[in-house]
Enzyme design. Structure first.
Site, mmCIF file in Angstrom:
data_model
loop_
_atom_site.group_PDB
_atom_site.id
_atom_site.type_symbol
_atom_site.label_atom_id
_atom_site.label_comp_id
_atom_site.label_asym_id
_atom_site.label_seq_id
_atom_site.Cartn_x
_atom_site.Cartn_y
_atom_site.Cartn_z
ATOM 1 N N GLU A 1 -1.518 12.216 5.883
ATOM 2 C CA GLU A 1 -2.426 11.237 5.263
ATOM 3 C C GLU A 1 -3.192 10.493 6.348
ATOM 4 O OE1 GLU A 1 -0.370 8.773 2.405
ATOM 5 O OE2 GLU A 1 0.866 10.435 1.719
ATOM 6 N N HIS B 1 -1.105 6.649 8.678
ATOM 7 C CA HIS B 1 -2.087 5.581 8.391
ATOM 8 C C HIS B 1 -2.106 4.673 9.615
ATOM 9 C CE1 HIS B 1 -2.643 6.953 4.337
ATOM 10 N NE2 HIS B 1 -1.349 6.926 4.109
ATOM 11 N N ASN C 1 8.274 12.982 3.317
ATOM 12 C CA ASN C 1 6.997 12.379 3.736
ATOM 13 C C ASN C 1 7.130 10.862 3.840
ATOM 14 O OD1 ASN C 1 4.108 12.887 4.162
ATOM 15 N ND2 ASN C 1 3.768 11.750 2.253
ATOM 16 N N GLU D 1 8.430 8.310 1.063
ATOM 17 C CA GLU D 1 8.734 6.921 1.437
ATOM 18 C C GLU D 1 10.129 6.455 1.049
ATOM 19 O OE1 GLU D 1 5.441 4.627 -0.082
ATOM 20 O OE2 GLU D 1 3.990 5.709 1.140
ATOM 21 N N ASP E 1 -5.535 8.511 8.543
ATOM 22 C CA ASP E 1 -6.733 7.670 8.614
ATOM 23 C C ASP E 1 -6.500 6.619 9.695
ATOM 24 O OD1 ASP E 1 -5.012 5.939 7.218
ATOM 25 O OD2 ASP E 1 -6.234 5.836 5.415
HETATM 26 C C1 XIL Z 1 -2.938 5.937 -2.482
HETATM 27 C C2 XIL Z 1 -4.244 6.424 -3.080
HETATM 28 O O1 XIL Z 1 -5.122 6.773 -2.034
HETATM 29 C C3 XIL Z 1 -4.863 5.338 -3.929
HETATM 30 O O2 XIL Z 1 -5.983 5.847 -4.636
HETATM 31 C C4 XIL Z 1 -3.835 4.804 -4.934
HETATM 32 O O3 XIL Z 1 -4.391 3.706 -5.642
HETATM 33 C C5 XIL Z 1 -2.573 4.373 -4.231
HETATM 34 O O4 XIL Z 1 -2.071 5.450 -3.471
HETATM 35 N N1 XIL Z 1 0.914 6.722 0.800
HETATM 36 C C6 XIL Z 1 0.873 7.782 -0.066
HETATM 37 C C7 XIL Z 1 -0.334 7.997 -0.912
HETATM 38 O O5 XIL Z 1 1.784 8.612 -0.056
HETATM 39 O O6 XIL Z 1 -0.008 8.573 -2.137
HETATM 40 C C8 XIL Z 1 -1.099 6.721 -1.132
HETATM 41 O O7 XIL Z 1 -2.310 7.023 -1.825
HETATM 42 C C9 XIL Z 1 -1.368 6.052 0.204
HETATM 43 C C10 XIL Z 1 -0.078 5.692 0.893
#
Ligand code: XIL
Length: 561
Positions: free
Chosen positions: A278, A250, A209, A160, A280
């Protein structure tokens, strides 16, 4: 390989002559006997999910290893988990996790070496000096990457680092997120952290990432950054410095998969590998997912997987961020493939077999959609004296109210030719008023057209909304839909008529074709406020941005006239 006791459930042969997805195991109670995602996609990419303490408990872990062949620690390898106090590395829990994952036959991905979040206060605080920041960044990166060397196949080296929707994306330096790392070191911190990681673990694939990479501005900034850093460092240990780009993924129901595909293709053109890291997809709220939302979520996942399959040669891995909904960091929005009882949701089937899922379910969403026929004909665009050709067209009622107040309503007719769709709407019972600033609150009629009947929960290139008020003033969504559009409006006593010519923009119309289609009549009060909304088919109130609830228009051949 260490076999954990709960993995020793009996297996049964269920193979039909070498059929790929046929092998099934008897799963422990509570888990369905579903085809395995990792098997289904073995020729395409690795399939991953996240691990945390509760995932290692049966039956969750059984579900994990049945479907996935690579794991990411949800939080366990982040800077604050591994070096909370300066110099005091705490690897015990992360080691246990990695060992269990590897012992179960899965690979491990590392997440994440540098991030502005979930990092201890001492490491990269506001106001930290350059030297101290470089020292902290290098020391953490080298120690951690060396520690897991040989056990992780890849690392998210920087997470990020780019701002959201940067205004000047070609200037990637100006697009960097203003984190303490950036403020202390400048853009150079990115090369520093990647070099340290490459040195500490030359085998591991090194990733940049980030999230929201379906945003074209953000994607362009990431593209420019990776391009320049790899051109500048073509031989960082035998290969370019950055091996891959991780698209977190996401997503929501409204995410436009075409934007995901655009970014994917942009990144692939750099010659780097891509992973969806990641994934979802939020649907519903308050941990409630209606049947319709569940199917829409299945279709949304399926559309993404169609795109991923098409680009599989460049995609190394697809990792979901959460095994089942109740464990997700976005639990209330039900974003994963499995429900809390570990049952496969429609989303699971959308991922398992995207093409079949879309064919079987796109119609499902609209199975109650009303259908009308449009006859062939080219009428004059005249509302005061409508063309006699309209006489043969059937009347479509626009009389389902979306609000409590039952104001203006009417009837519509349609005709088509090879150039355009023609719509005539006659509105009754209107105290006509256009005082509102918002075109949609004025007395007006709207046509919604989904040329390919794609029933997408967002607008694609073939979708448009066409609005004409009683005074003949027009508005369009998207604005480009105005091209070639013609209309006329005429007011009579207590009623008005609108005629539209809507050029087909993306299809070559032919008899037998189905298009998504809907009609809306906006009724204003005498004060100019929105008073009522009447529609033909789609009562969701979402027609302006979601085509999945539209009715269906069938183009009928000349000979049927
Ligand atoms: C999230 C986890 O799922 C949570 O349990 C934690 O509280 C916060 O982080 N981007 C990322 C991940 O790169 O590491 C994050 O994971 C979600 C967003």
């Amino acid at each position: 390989m260490v076999v954990l006791p709960f993995l020793l459930f009996p297996a049964c042969e269920n193979k039909k002559n070498g059929e790929k997805t046929g092998e099934m195991k008897i799963m422990p109670a509570g888990i369905e006997n579903l085809p395995s995602l990792k098997k289904q996609y073995e020729d395409y990419f690795l399939m991953g999910n996240i691990v945390s303490g509760p995932v290692f408990e049966s039956p969750r872990f059984d579900l994990l290893i049945h479907h996935f062949n690579i794991a990411t620690a949800e939080n366990g390898m982040k800077p604050d988990a591994l070096q909370r106090e300066k110099g005091a590395f705490t690897f015990t829990q992360a080691d246990e996790m990695a060992d269990k994952v590897i012992a179960a036959g899965m690979k491990m991905h590392g997440h994440t070496l540098a991030w502005h979040q979930q990092s201890p206060g001492w490491m990269n605080y506001e106001g930290i000096g350059r030297d101290e920041a470089v020292e902290n960044l290098e020391a953490h990166t080298k120690t951690v990457a060396e520690h897991f060397r040989g056990r992780v196949v890849s690392w998210d080296v920087l997470n990020e680092g780019v701002s959201d929707n940067p205004p000047l994306p070609e200037d990637w330096r100006a697009s960097l997120r203003q984190t303490p790392w950036y403020k202390a070191i400048g853009p150079e911190y990115i090369e520093i952290v990647f070099r340290a990681a490459r040195q500490a673990d030359p085998e591991a694939k090194l990733y940049y990432n980030d999230y929201n990479l379906d945003n074209q501005n953000k994607a362009l900034a990431v593209y420019a950054m990776v391009k320049e850093l790899n051109e500048k460092n073509p031989d960082a240990g035998g290969r370019p410095l950055i091996d891959g780009i991780g698209m977190q993924g996401h997503y929501r129901l409204g995410t436009n998969p075409e934007h995901v595909a655009l970014s994917l293709e942009r990144f692939i053109s750099l010659g780097v590998e891509i992973s969806i890291t990641e994934l979802d997809l939020q649907a519903g709220a308050d941990s409630v997912l209606s049947e319709r939302q569940a199917v829409e979520q299945g279709i949304a996942y399926a559309r993404l997987f169609k795109i991923f399959k098409e680009h599989a040669r460049s995609i190394a891995r697809i990792t979901f961020w959460g095994l089942e909904d109740s464990m997700s960091w976005r639990a209330a929005q039900n974003p994963t493939l499995f429900d809390k009882d570990l049952k496969g949701k429609p989303a699971f089937y959308g991922v398992l077999n995207p093409d079949a899922y879309i064919v079987e379910n796109s119609g499902g969403i609209s199975k109650d959609a009303k259908q009308v026929k449009a006859l062939y004909g080219t009428p004059r665009i005249d509302a005061a004296n409508p063309d006699p050709q309209w006489d043969k067209a059937a009347e479509i009622p626009v009389d389902q109210y979306l609000m409590a107040w039952q104001g203006a309503k009417g009837t519509a007719k349609t005709l088509w030719d090879t150039e355009a769709l023609y719509v005539l709407v006659h509105v009754n019972g209107a105290v006509i008023n256009k005082a509102s600033q918002n075109a949609y609150e004025q007395d007006s009629v709207e046509v919604f057209l989904d040329e390919n009947n794609g029933k997408t929960p967002y607008y694609e290139k073939d979708d448009g909304q066409y609005r004409v008020n009683f005074a003949g003033e027009r508005s369009f969504n998207p604005p480009s839909a105005a091209e070639g559009f013609e209309s006329a409006a005429a007011v009579h006593d207590g009623s008005y008529t609108v005629v539209m010519k809507i050029p087909f923009r993306t299809i070559r119309p032919s008899a037998g074709r189905l298009a998504g289609f809907d009609l809306q009549i906006n009724g204003a009060s005498a004060q100019g406020l929105r008073q009522s909304v009447a529609v033909w088919n789609d009562v969701s109130g979402e027609s302006y941005r979601d085509t999945s609830g539209f009715g269906i228009l069938e183009l009928v051949s000349l000979s049927q006239n």
